[in-house]
Design a protein around this motif. Structure first.
Motif, PDB file in Angstrom:
ATOM      1  N   PRO A  81       0.804  -1.234   0.000  1.00 28.81           N
ATOM      2  CA  PRO A  81       0.000   0.000   0.000  1.00 28.81           C
ATOM      3  C   PRO A  81       0.835   1.282   0.000  1.00 28.81           C
ATOM      4  O   PRO A  81       0.445   2.273  -0.615  1.00 28.81           O
ATOM      5  CB  PRO A  81      -0.836  -0.118   1.282  1.00 28.81           C
ATOM      6  N   LYS A  82       1.969   1.275   0.675  1.00 30.41           N
ATOM      7  CA  LYS A  82       2.814   2.472   0.692  1.00 30.41           C
ATOM      8  C   LYS A  82       3.367   2.770  -0.693  1.00 30.41           C
ATOM      9  O   LYS A  82       3.480   3.931  -1.106  1.00 30.41           O
ATOM     10  CB  LYS A  82       3.971   2.287   1.685  1.00 30.41           C
ATOM     11  N   PHE A  83       3.708   1.724  -1.410  1.00 28.54           N
ATOM     12  CA  PHE A  83       4.194   1.881  -2.778  1.00 28.54           C
ATOM     13  C   PHE A  83       3.115   2.503  -3.661  1.00 28.54           C
ATOM     14  O   PHE A  83       3.355   3.476  -4.385  1.00 28.54           O
ATOM     15  CB  PHE A  83       4.619   0.520  -3.327  1.00 28.54           C
ATOM     16  N   MET A  84       1.904   1.966  -3.603  1.00 30.62           N
ATOM     17  CA  MET A  84       0.831   2.468  -4.448  1.00 30.62           C
ATOM     18  C   MET A  84       0.406   3.877  -4.034  1.00 30.62           C
ATOM     19  O   MET A  84       0.022   4.690  -4.883  1.00 30.62           O
ATOM     20  CB  MET A  84      -0.360   1.519  -4.399  1.00 30.62           C
ATOM     21  N   GLU A  85       0.478   4.174  -2.751  1.00 27.01           N
ATOM     22  CA  GLU A  85       0.115   5.511  -2.275  1.00 27.01           C
ATOM     23  C   GLU A  85       0.985   6.583  -2.922  1.00 27.01           C
ATOM     24  O   GLU A  85       0.494   7.638  -3.345  1.00 27.01           O
ATOM     25  CB  GLU A  85       0.252   5.574  -0.754  1.00 27.01           C
ATOM     26  N   HIS A  86       2.267   6.316  -3.010  1.00 24.51           N
ATOM     27  CA  HIS A  86       3.186   7.316  -3.560  1.00 24.51           C
ATOM     28  C   HIS A  86       3.385   7.164  -5.063  1.00 24.51           C
ATOM     29  O   HIS A  86       3.491   8.158  -5.788  1.00 24.51           O
ATOM     30  CB  HIS A  86       4.548   7.202  -2.858  1.00 24.51           C
ATOM     31  N   ALA A  87       3.444   5.908  -5.539  1.00 20.63           N
ATOM     32  CA  ALA A  87       3.788   5.679  -6.945  1.00 20.63           C
ATOM     33  C   ALA A  87       2.578   5.710  -7.868  1.00 20.63           C
ATOM     34  O   ALA A  87       2.716   6.047  -9.044  1.00 20.63           O
ATOM     35  CB  ALA A  87       4.500   4.335  -7.089  1.00 20.63           C
ATOM     36  N   GLY A  88       1.407   5.373  -7.337  1.00 22.38           N
ATOM     37  CA  GLY A  88       0.213   5.293  -8.171  1.00 22.38           C
ATOM     38  C   GLY A  88      -0.052   6.525  -9.026  1.00 22.38           C
ATOM     39  O   GLY A  88      -0.280   6.416 -10.236  1.00 22.38           O
ATOM     40  N   GLY A 160      10.171  13.488   1.642  1.00 24.86           N
ATOM     41  CA  GLY A 160       9.122  12.484   1.632  1.00 24.86           C
ATOM     42  C   GLY A 160       7.935  12.810   0.755  1.00 24.86           C
ATOM     43  O   GLY A 160       6.921  12.100   0.797  1.00 24.86           O
ATOM     44  N   GLN A 161       8.032  13.861  -0.059  1.00 22.87           N
ATOM     45  CA  GLN A 161       6.908  14.273  -0.899  1.00 22.87           C
ATOM     46  C   GLN A 161       7.307  14.209  -2.379  1.00 22.87           C
ATOM     47  O   GLN A 161       8.455  14.462  -2.748  1.00 22.87           O
ATOM     48  CB  GLN A 161       6.484  15.706  -0.550  1.00 22.87           C
ATOM     49  N   TYR A 162       6.331  13.870  -3.231  1.00 27.45           N
ATOM     50  CA  TYR A 162       6.524  13.808  -4.676  1.00 27.45           C
ATOM     51  C   TYR A 162       5.809  14.996  -5.307  1.00 27.45           C
ATOM     52  O   TYR A 162       4.637  15.253  -5.004  1.00 27.45           O
ATOM     53  CB  TYR A 162       5.945  12.507  -5.239  1.00 27.45           C
ATOM     54  N   PHE A 163       6.496  15.720  -6.167  1.00 26.26           N
ATOM     55  CA  PHE A 163       5.877  16.878  -6.801  1.00 26.26           C
ATOM     56  C   PHE A 163       6.438  17.040  -8.219  1.00 26.26           C
ATOM     57  O   PHE A 163       7.333  16.313  -8.638  1.00 26.26           O
ATOM     58  CB  PHE A 163       6.108  18.150  -5.970  1.00 26.26           C
ATOM     59  N   ASN A 164       5.874  18.010  -8.963  1.00 24.32           N
ATOM     60  CA  ASN A 164       6.217  18.212 -10.384  1.00 24.32           C
ATOM     61  C   ASN A 164       6.113  16.903 -11.164  1.00 24.32           C
ATOM     62  O   ASN A 164       7.018  16.516 -11.919  1.00 24.32           O
ATOM     63  CB  ASN A 164       7.627  18.793 -10.531  1.00 24.32           C
TER      64      ASN A 164
END
Length: 439
Positions: A81-88, A160-164
């Protein structure tokens, strides 16, 4: 068994099962449409019977691949779930496009299966072509998602955040082309040798020889062409891995020490504790040349990688050796077959030639499984290379071991059912052929 290991094993088992049926589902429609095309041009009823027989196989593999692929999609969310939360949100585009390709494939397959005698002949054939193209695109799009895990792109990451986020750049990442090319050719080689081997066995048993000879020839041509192209795509893929994932290359080759003029290691037993390889054959400078095009270039060894970031060497190395070894065997068979076509056509009717293909029946799929083991195990300990560790992505839900046991039992049962259906389909070919010759 701890939950982390159980989650990894369940994903590995599910993927290992799905990849076989997915590859067959990608490739068999092309065999089917070639046979259909020849029938339309020659009106030889044997090719019509081959087409109908293969179309039923396509339906079986399509259904099995669809079910096992759906399970894999759920497992990504439930086990990681952590993978899909960030990578999805980043690599969701290829999955959504794959869904579209899948729907087109399903619709076209429906038209094809029920179009006999109802659709105009060439339009009917065209629906089969759509099945093949959409199935191949589905596989390429799924590989795009996997290649992103090996070469993450299309985003920036900080605190810890994904952006752009740029989904297009994520999909067409640096590893996409080499992985998609290598996987697509592998699908044709593995399926081609398996199908050719089954029909060669029927020829050796003297069952409906004319039917199986026509089918064998189509499958063998696909298989041998793919086997000749596979080393070229493998070279492209290996050079790409050398530049992007030196730890994976080092594990593949059991290359422990960074050095110039690095030797290519063939075989051998890696000793990770002492960082040596026993009983190996070494070709001086060849690894440097294969990785960087220069016999004297430096190749990074595992000693340049922190121990916490090193992949398991033994599993990756053995899987790589199996993949390459079987690839060379299939290449040798391809060379023999093309030589027979060119100079010794009488060999094509000899029992020993058919026995060679029977022997090679499982070779492509064993190499395929070994190749995926290299891709996945060689990326460890990362689920997203250099960004997220696999251990950080696993679900905190307890009891995953029981889920692994249940899914293993389901997949084994499904394998038995599919094998039974295919066996019945092969044995029914005789009756199909007899009825067509009498009509």
């Amino acid at each position: 068994m701890d939950d982390f290991l159980a989650a990894r094993l369940q994903m590995a088992f599910s993927l290992g099962f799905h990849i076989v049926f997915a590859c067959i589902g990608m490739v068999m429609p092309f065999f089917m449409t070639v046979a259909h095309f020849i029938w339309l041009k020659t009106k030889n009823p044997v090719y019509r019977d081959v087409t109908k027989a293969w179309s039923k196989g396509v339906a079986i593999f399509f259904a099995t691949g669809a079910v096992s692929g759906t399970v894999l999609s759920f497992e990504l969310g439930l086990l990681w779930p952590k993978f899909m939360e960030h990578a999805g949100p980043i690599f969701g585009m290829p999955f959504s496009l794959e869904g579209t390709a899948f729907f087109i494939e399903a619709i076209a397959l429906g038209f094809y299966l029920y179009g006999w005698g109802r659709l105009k002949p060439w339009f009917h054939w065209a629906t089969g072509v759509v099945v093949g193209i959409s199935g191949l695109l589905s596989g390429i799009l799924v590989v795009a998602a996997n290649s992103w895990m090996n070469s993450p792109a299309g985003f920036e990451f900080a605190d810890g955040q994904y952006f752009n986020i740029d989904p297009v750049k994520a999909m067409f990442n640096d590893a996409w082309f080499s992985q998609a090319l290598h996987m697509s050719i592998a699908a044709f080689a593995s399926t081609g040798f398996a199908v050719a081997g089954v029909h060669a066995l029927m020829i050796l048993r003297n069952k409906n020889v004319q039917f199986h000879h026509k089918a064998f020839k189509i499958a063998a041509i696909f298989a041998t062409i793919a086997a000749c192209l596979q080393p070229l795509s493998g070279d492209i893929s290996a050079k790409d891995v050398a530049n992007r994932q030196p730890a994976k290359l080092a594990a593949m080759e059991a290359h422990f020490h960074t050095e110039k003029s690095a030797p290519l290691i063939i075989g051998g037993i890696p000793d990770e504790k002492n960082e040596t390889v026993k009983y190996a054959i070494e070709i001086p400078g060849m690894l440097s040349f294969m990785a960087h095009g220069d016999f004297k270039s430096e190749v990074k060894g595992l000693d340049s990688i922190p121990k916490a970031d090193r992949p398991p060497v033994a599993v990756t190395h053995y899987a790589f050796q199996i993949m390459v070894g079987l690839g060379m065997i299939m290449l040798g068979i391809a060379a023999l077959y093309f030589f027979a076509l060119w100079k010794k056509r009488n060999w094509l009717a000899q029992n020993w030639m058919h026995k060679v293909f029977v022997f090679a029946t499982p070779a492509g799929f064993i190499a395929l499984e070994a190749g995926w083991t290299v891709t996945e195990v060689g990326r460890q300990p990362w689920i997203i290379h250099g960004v997220m560790r696999t251990a950080d992505a696993v679900t905190p839900m307890p009891g995953i071991a029981w889920s692994f046991y249940l899914f293993t039992a389901v997949y084994i049962s499904l394998s038995c059912i599919v094998s039974l259906l295919l066996y019945r389909q092969i044995t029914m070919v005789g009756r199909l052929y007899d009825s067509s010759t009498q009509s």
